[in-house]
Design a protein around this motif. Structure first.
Motif, mmCIF file in Angstrom:
data_model
loop_
_atom_site.group_PDB
_atom_site.id
_atom_site.type_symbol
_atom_site.label_atom_id
_atom_site.label_comp_id
_atom_site.label_asym_id
_atom_site.label_seq_id
_atom_site.Cartn_x
_atom_site.Cartn_y
_atom_site.Cartn_z
ATOM 1 N N VAL A 39 0.840 -1.200 0.000
ATOM 2 C CA VAL A 39 0.000 0.000 0.000
ATOM 3 C C VAL A 39 0.874 1.248 0.000
ATOM 4 N N ASP A 40 1.858 1.288 0.890
ATOM 5 C CA ASP A 40 2.737 2.457 0.996
ATOM 6 C C ASP A 40 3.493 2.696 -0.315
ATOM 7 N N ALA A 41 3.987 1.602 -0.911
ATOM 8 C CA ALA A 41 4.755 1.733 -2.153
ATOM 9 C C ALA A 41 3.870 2.210 -3.298
ATOM 10 N N ALA A 42 2.630 1.727 -3.352
ATOM 11 C CA ALA A 42 1.696 2.161 -4.398
ATOM 12 C C ALA A 42 1.395 3.642 -4.255
ATOM 13 N N ALA A 43 1.196 4.094 -3.020
ATOM 14 C CA ALA A 43 0.938 5.514 -2.779
ATOM 15 C C ALA A 43 2.143 6.360 -3.148
ATOM 16 N N GLU A 44 3.313 5.905 -2.785
ATOM 17 C CA GLU A 44 4.534 6.645 -3.108
ATOM 18 C C GLU A 44 4.726 6.765 -4.616
ATOM 19 N N ALA A 45 4.306 5.735 -5.351
ATOM 20 C CA ALA A 45 4.425 5.749 -6.812
ATOM 21 C C ALA A 45 3.355 6.613 -7.470
#
Length: 350
Positions: A39-45
């Protein structure tokens, strides 16, 4: 222009950049910690939506290792697995949904899910999801379609392994039971899918035939197909997403990694802006560049009364002289006054 509508606060339609969905699927590898990292990585992207899947092995199939319940295909990523065991590994535990959704919302994404039976729709309603996704293999499950449509929420439906007649029937079921806002996703139900079998030209036809928004659920490797879909009117793009393919997982082989998702988000918006509209004119942004067009210029000093020849005038840059189309007409005429080299030729000098 097809009808636009909102999913939460995001406008879906041709006048907005594509809604990019990061599909977690089973890439959490049965770890809630990893799921939250995804989730965090998707948001960061920069992903706009975060999607999971809501089912259990028992709502999907039965425990059996004979016939089609067992995958016996050397070309399959899941060769040698039973359906039950595969779904047991890939499912997202229902008690993870709330923390996953809360994390996604806190990061500015829209979380939602693909339900696979009535009980999962009821469960997702309790979590107040703003939209439902229908998977390709469930798009002929009329009881499920009726249940989803009855919520009155937007529906995004994949169309893999379906004929036009199949899609037409499913769309009718959705619309007759309360679905007003619909997106159909072109999808090729092979894992991974090849570029040759993706057939993106189908996207505008889906939009036209069913008078709805259309997009792409993409199982190809990389982001090339997804970006190409933007030029064909895709308003929603879904890609499976993982932290790293080398970590393994049921869908890791055809999932994109954070740097690829970031590129997809950025480049899909750039591609959408570039598609623009049909326009043949000098744009306001181009006006300053008109000086770099070619025009007629004096290239040797010319005396008053001297004829213009191929030796003393030429078509060159910059562009503030007569247009090149007058070159032949000017040849043989005479100068009204002395003209210095590098003079832009204009009618008042002839």
């Amino acid at each position: 222009m097809k009808k636009k509508f909102k999913i939460a606060d995001r406008i879906i339609g041709e006048d907005s950049s594509p809604f990019i969905i990061a599909e977690m699927s089973g890439n959490h590898n049965q770890s809630l910690e990893r799921a939250l990292e995804i989730v965090d990585a998707a948001a960061e992207a920069g992903a706009h939506g975060l999607k999971i899947q809501t089912y259990t092995a028992d709502t999907m199939t039965i425990k059996h290792d004979k016939g089609l319940f067992y995958i016996d295909d050397p070309n399959s990523l899941w060769n040698g697995r039973t359906l039950y065991d595969l779904y047991e590994e890939a499912h997202t535990p229902w008690d993870w949904h709330k923390p996953i959704f809360e994390r996604a919302r806190s990061k500015g994404m829209i979380p939602f899910s693909t339900p696979f039976d009535d009980s999962s729709v009821d469960f997702l309603e309790e979590l107040n999801v703003p939209v439902y996704k229908v998977a390709s293999f469930e798009n002929k499950d009329w009881p499920l379609l009726k249940k989803i449509a009855s919520t009155g929420k937007p529906v995004i439906m994949s169309t893999g392994a379906s004929t036009l007649s199949d899609i037409s029937e499913s769309v009718a079921v959705l619309r007759e039971n309360g679905c007003n806002d619909l997106v159909l996703l072109k999808c090729t139900s092979t894992y991974p899918a090849s570029a040759e079998n993706t057939n993106l030209k189908s996207i505008p036809y889906l939009a036209e035939i069913f008078d709805c928004n259309a997009g792409l659920s993409d199982h190809t490797r990389g982001i090339g197909a997804a970006l190409a879909s933007v030029s064909l009117g895709a308003t929603v793009i879904e890609k499976h997403f993982t932290l790293s393919r080398k970590d393994g997982g049921v869908d890791s082989d055809f999932s994109i990694e954070p740097h690829e998702l970031k590129s997809l988000v950025q480049e899909s918006e750039r591609a959408w802006k570039a598609v623009g509209q049909v326009k043949f004119d000098v744009l306001k942004a181009e006006k300053a560049s008109l000086q770099f067009k070619r025009s007629l210029y004096v290239v040797k000093d010319i005396k008053e009364g001297e004829k213009f020849t191929t030796e003393n005038i030429r078509v060159i840059r910059p562009g503030d002289g007569l247009p090149p189309k007058y070159y032949d007409k000017v040849l043989g005429k005479t100068a009204k006054e002395d003209l210095k080299r590098a003079t832009a030729l204009t009618w008042d000098l002839i």
